[in-house]
Design an enzyme around this catalytic site. Structure first.
Site, PDB file in Angstrom:
ATOM      1  N   ARG A  62      -0.726  14.713  12.495  1.00 11.30           N
ATOM      2  CA  ARG A  62      -0.232  14.539  11.109  1.00 11.30           C
ATOM      3  C   ARG A  62      -0.029  15.891  10.401  1.00 11.30           C
ATOM      4  O   ARG A  62      -0.605  16.166   9.368  1.00 11.30           O
ATOM      5  CB  ARG A  62      -1.178  13.658  10.294  1.00 11.30           C
ATOM      6  CG  ARG A  62      -1.649  12.378  10.949  1.00 11.30           C
ATOM      7  CD  ARG A  62      -0.600  11.301  11.116  1.00 11.30           C
ATOM      8  NE  ARG A  62      -0.091  10.737   9.902  1.00 11.30           N
ATOM      9  CZ  ARG A  62      -0.647   9.722   9.238  1.00 11.30           C
ATOM     10  NH1 ARG A  62      -1.785   9.225   9.653  1.00 11.30           N
ATOM     11  NH2 ARG A  62      -0.085   9.235   8.145  1.00 11.30           N
ATOM     12  N   LYS A 108       0.860  -1.202   0.000  1.00 10.21           N
ATOM     13  CA  LYS A 108       0.000   0.000   0.000  1.00 10.21           C
ATOM     14  C   LYS A 108       0.893   1.247   0.000  1.00 10.21           C
ATOM     15  O   LYS A 108       0.709   2.149  -0.804  1.00 10.21           O
ATOM     16  CB  LYS A 108      -0.868   0.015   1.254  1.00 10.21           C
ATOM     17  CG  LYS A 108      -1.547   1.352   1.531  1.00 10.21           C
ATOM     18  CD  LYS A 108      -2.445   1.331   2.751  1.00 10.21           C
ATOM     19  CE  LYS A 108      -1.737   1.670   4.018  1.00 10.21           C
ATOM     20  NZ  LYS A 108      -1.534   3.092   4.280  1.00 10.21           N
ATOM     21  N   ASN A 109       1.890   1.287   0.859  1.00  6.96           N
ATOM     22  CA  ASN A 109       2.667   2.511   1.056  1.00  6.96           C
ATOM     23  C   ASN A 109       3.719   2.758  -0.008  1.00  6.96           C
ATOM     24  O   ASN A 109       4.322   3.829  -0.033  1.00  6.96           O
ATOM     25  CB  ASN A 109       3.284   2.538   2.460  1.00  6.96           C
ATOM     26  CG  ASN A 109       2.194   2.721   3.515  1.00  6.96           C
ATOM     27  OD1 ASN A 109       1.038   3.001   3.177  1.00  6.96           O
ATOM     28  ND2 ASN A 109       2.543   2.515   4.763  1.00  6.96           N
ATOM     29  N   CYS A 133      -5.721  12.549  11.877  1.00  3.84           N
ATOM     30  CA  CYS A 133      -6.501  11.304  11.745  1.00  3.84           C
ATOM     31  C   CYS A 133      -6.420  10.618  13.111  1.00  3.84           C
ATOM     32  O   CYS A 133      -6.043  11.214  14.095  1.00  3.84           O
ATOM     33  CB  CYS A 133      -5.948  10.445  10.630  1.00  3.84           C
ATOM     34  SG  CYS A 133      -4.353   9.809  11.046  1.00  3.84           S
ATOM     35  N   ILE A 151       1.766  18.896   8.134  1.00  2.00           N
ATOM     36  CA  ILE A 151       2.537  18.803   6.873  1.00  2.00           C
ATOM     37  C   ILE A 151       3.524  19.964   6.763  1.00  2.00           C
ATOM     38  O   ILE A 151       3.922  20.374   5.663  1.00  2.00           O
ATOM     39  CB  ILE A 151       1.599  18.759   5.634  1.00  2.00           C
ATOM     40  CG1 ILE A 151       0.685  19.995   5.583  1.00  2.00           C
ATOM     41  CG2 ILE A 151       0.791  17.477   5.583  1.00  2.00           C
ATOM     42  CD1 ILE A 151      -0.045  20.148   4.252  1.00  2.00           C
ATOM     43  N   ASP A 152       3.930  20.488   7.926  1.00  2.00           N
ATOM     44  CA  ASP A 152       4.866  21.625   7.931  1.00  2.00           C
ATOM     45  C   ASP A 152       6.174  21.307   7.208  1.00  2.00           C
ATOM     46  O   ASP A 152       6.700  22.142   6.465  1.00  2.00           O
ATOM     47  CB  ASP A 152       5.152  22.072   9.364  1.00  2.00           C
ATOM     48  CG  ASP A 152       5.645  20.909  10.238  1.00  2.00           C
ATOM     49  OD1 ASP A 152       5.000  19.846  10.219  1.00  2.00           O
ATOM     50  OD2 ASP A 152       6.693  21.059  10.885  1.00  2.00           O
ATOM     51  N   LEU A 153       6.673  20.073   7.333  1.00  2.00           N
ATOM     52  CA  LEU A 153       7.943  19.727   6.670  1.00  2.00           C
ATOM     53  C   LEU A 153       7.758  19.709   5.145  1.00  2.00           C
ATOM     54  O   LEU A 153       8.653  20.107   4.401  1.00  2.00           O
ATOM     55  CB  LEU A 153       8.446  18.362   7.164  1.00  2.00           C
ATOM     56  CG  LEU A 153       8.729  18.261   8.662  1.00  2.00           C
ATOM     57  CD1 LEU A 153       9.145  16.846   9.032  1.00  2.00           C
ATOM     58  CD2 LEU A 153       9.791  19.263   9.091  1.00  2.00           C
ATOM     59  N   ARG A 186      -8.960  -0.581   4.238  1.00  2.00           N
ATOM     60  CA  ARG A 186      -8.156   0.454   3.565  1.00  2.00           C
ATOM     61  C   ARG A 186      -6.770  -0.084   3.207  1.00  2.00           C
ATOM     62  O   ARG A 186      -6.156   0.337   2.245  1.00  2.00           O
ATOM     63  CB  ARG A 186      -7.942   1.652   4.507  1.00  2.00           C
ATOM     64  CG  ARG A 186      -9.166   2.474   4.754  1.00  2.00           C
ATOM     65  CD  ARG A 186      -8.815   3.690   5.556  1.00  2.00           C
ATOM     66  NE  ARG A 186      -7.659   4.391   4.993  1.00  2.00           N
ATOM     67  CZ  ARG A 186      -7.171   5.515   5.492  1.00  2.00           C
ATOM     68  NH1 ARG A 186      -7.715   6.047   6.574  1.00  2.00           N
ATOM     69  NH2 ARG A 186      -6.130   6.109   4.950  1.00  2.00           N
ATOM     70  N   ASP A 244       4.111   1.077  12.108  1.00  2.00           N
ATOM     71  CA  ASP A 244       2.900   0.435  11.579  1.00  2.00           C
ATOM     72  C   ASP A 244       2.730  -0.983  12.096  1.00  2.00           C
ATOM     73  O   ASP A 244       1.669  -1.584  11.912  1.00  2.00           O
ATOM     74  CB  ASP A 244       2.915   0.427  10.039  1.00  2.00           C
ATOM     75  CG  ASP A 244       2.782   1.819   9.491  1.00  2.00           C
ATOM     76  OD1 ASP A 244       3.069   2.018   8.297  1.00  2.00           O
ATOM     77  OD2 ASP A 244       2.422   2.729  10.260  1.00  2.00           O
ATOM     78  N   ILE A 248       6.824   7.483  17.132  1.00  2.81           N
ATOM     79  CA  ILE A 248       6.538   8.190  15.885  1.00  2.81           C
ATOM     80  C   ILE A 248       5.237   8.975  15.927  1.00  2.81           C
ATOM     81  O   ILE A 248       5.190  10.145  15.567  1.00  2.81           O
ATOM     82  CB  ILE A 248       6.517   7.197  14.687  1.00  2.81           C
ATOM     83  CG1 ILE A 248       7.799   6.343  14.656  1.00  2.81           C
ATOM     84  CG2 ILE A 248       6.290   7.936  13.371  1.00  2.81           C
ATOM     85  CD1 ILE A 248       9.070   7.114  14.355  1.00  2.81           C
TER      86      ILE A 248
END
Ligand code: EPZ
Length: 418
Positions: A121, A22-23, A116, A123-125, A396, A304, A326
């Protein structure tokens, strides 16, 4: 919403074939936007996350043709440079499509992906990296607009080895003017798969899989076909589910080196692991020993795998200490495990699991993808009938999970929701 009904207490034994990752699929599907032609992808797992990504590609103007695991994407006539808001919120990892759209069109509009179930989560980076590449970023009413005349290669040092940010920098830099170098890049195998696919198209990416990646801008990409790597998290999940039941499994289509931290930990619990070419054979003891895990960026123990591995440890001999480094909110599933009799205490990033002889079947609720898989693991062990609701989370990220478990002897059925 749909549920799994699992009659637990059976020892699982047999074979399972690992599906495509998936990833790796999600960023590689996004990368097809960069090729103004046709890209054929094989071994794409049929899961809702890849379906959403394919739907976005169609909304952008791509032609997408699918048949059992093969996806053919023609990106010649992309007309839109905006990621649909509702799909962005459904799946935050669509944020890597922003890098691909930017890389091709020097502009993109998308909404904040939002948090989520496992954390904020941010997204600044991603955004800081885009700015380093000469991209202007404005925010207006929850939307982010990125625009520039051309993307200029830059030196980018990531504060944290973010997988998504590393992927977005690569995607945005493929056609950049000059060289982009990333230091403190994420080293996950899925990034190597993305780089291998892009290099096959004609991109120039060096160092993927290390913390220093160099992307030299090119002018054009070409049509290719590419085979997606196996899903190391699905592989680890199946191993833990079988081990939790004291079972035995031969896992096909998985190279052990991308999952070695999980194998090492499984051996610490008393599992016998035999590695063959593209195959992992595991035999678990009747009752596992406890062990400690600490999640880290690759090549450390993968976050994960934390939920499923912890669930497997709830019936081990002794006490296990889990440290989740994480994500700040990745223990939600544990309150559901406690309903099944698991003995867990949580203090910040640390969870202490006191092994118990048995779990009790119950009605429990999935809160996220890997948390849901943790509940399946517990249900396979608990004697009696467990119902797991909201399994849409699990669908998912795991292709045919119930089918694969039935093939291993589990009594699991999917009860479709209304
Ligand atoms: C990818 O998510 C994976 N998703 C996740 O898998 C995985 O858990 C994660 O990498 C870590 O390995 C996909 O590949 C689609 P990150 P991503 O950016 O890219 C913080 C699953 O279950 N961060 O490496 O979102 C962030 O909050 C999913 O398959 C920032 O602070 O992960 C988190 O604490 C879940 N700012 C940490 O870094 C940023 O700009 C790791 O995030 C970006 C991230």
């Amino acid at each position: 919403m749909s549920s799994y009904i699992i009659e637990g207490g059976k020892r699982l034994e047999g074979e399972a074939v690992v599906s495509g990752s998936k990833n790796a699929s999600l960023p590689i599907l996004a990368s097809t936007i960069l090729n103004k032609g046709t890209t054929k992808l094989y071994n794409v797992p049929e899961i809702s996350d890849t379906k959403i990504t394919e739907d976005i590609l169609k909304i952008l103007g791509c032609k997408v043709k699918k048949n059992n695991g093969k996806v053919e994407i023609n990106s010649k006539n992309i007309v839109k440079k905006e990621i649909p808001e509702e799909l962005m919120h459904q799946m935050r990892s669509t944020v890597v499509m922003a890098g691909a759209i930017l890389g091709r069109f020097n502009e993109v509009r998308f909404s904040y992906p939002g948090g989520c179930d496992i954390g904020a989560r941010p997204i600044d980076l991603h955004l800081k990296s885009f700015e380093k590449l000469g991209i202007n970023i404005t925010e207006n009413a929850g939307f982010i607009i990125c625009k520039c005349d051309k993307i200029i290669g830059a030196n980018i040092d990531l504060d944290f080895p973010s997988v998504g940010a590393t992927e977005n920098i690569i995607l945005a830099s493929v056609y950049a003017e000059g060289i982009t170098s990333i230091t403190n890049a994420a080293m996950e195998p899925e990034i190597v798969d993305l780089a291998n696919c892009l290099n096959k198209m004609g991109a120039k990416i060096e160092g993927a899989g290390t913390s220093n990646i160099k992307i030299t801008g090119v002018k054009k990409l070409k049509d290719i076909s590419y085979n997606i790597m196996p899903d190391r998290i699905e592989a680890g999940t199946l191993l833990c589910m079988v081990a939790a039941t004291g079972g035995k499994v031969s896992l096909k289509n998985i190279n052990s080196d991308i999952i070695s931290p999980v194998l090492t930990k499984l051996e610490e619990t008393g599992c016998k692991i035999d590695i063959r070419r593209n195959e992992i054979n595991l035999e678990a003891p009747k009752r596992l020993k406890s062990t400690d895990i600490k999640t880290m960026p690759y090549p450390g123990f993968p976050t994960d795998m934390q939920s499923v591995f912890s669930s497997m440890l709830t019936t081990s001999k002794g006490t296990s200490v889990i440290i989740e480094n994480i994500f700040e909110n990745r223990y939600k599933y544990m309150s559901e495990l406690k309903k099944m009799g698991a003995k867990i205490t949580i203090e910040g990033k640390t969870a202490v699991i006191k092994g118990t002889k048995r779990l009790i079947a119950a009605k429990v609720n999935s809160t996220d993808l890997r948390g849901g898989a943790a509940l399946v693991t517990a249900a396979l062990v608990a004697k009696g009938k467990t119902e797991i609701t909201n399994v849409e989370y699990i669908l998912r990220g795991y292709e045919d999970l119930d089918k694969k478990l039935r093939y291993l002897g589990a009594n699991i059925t999917l009860k479709e929701g209304e």
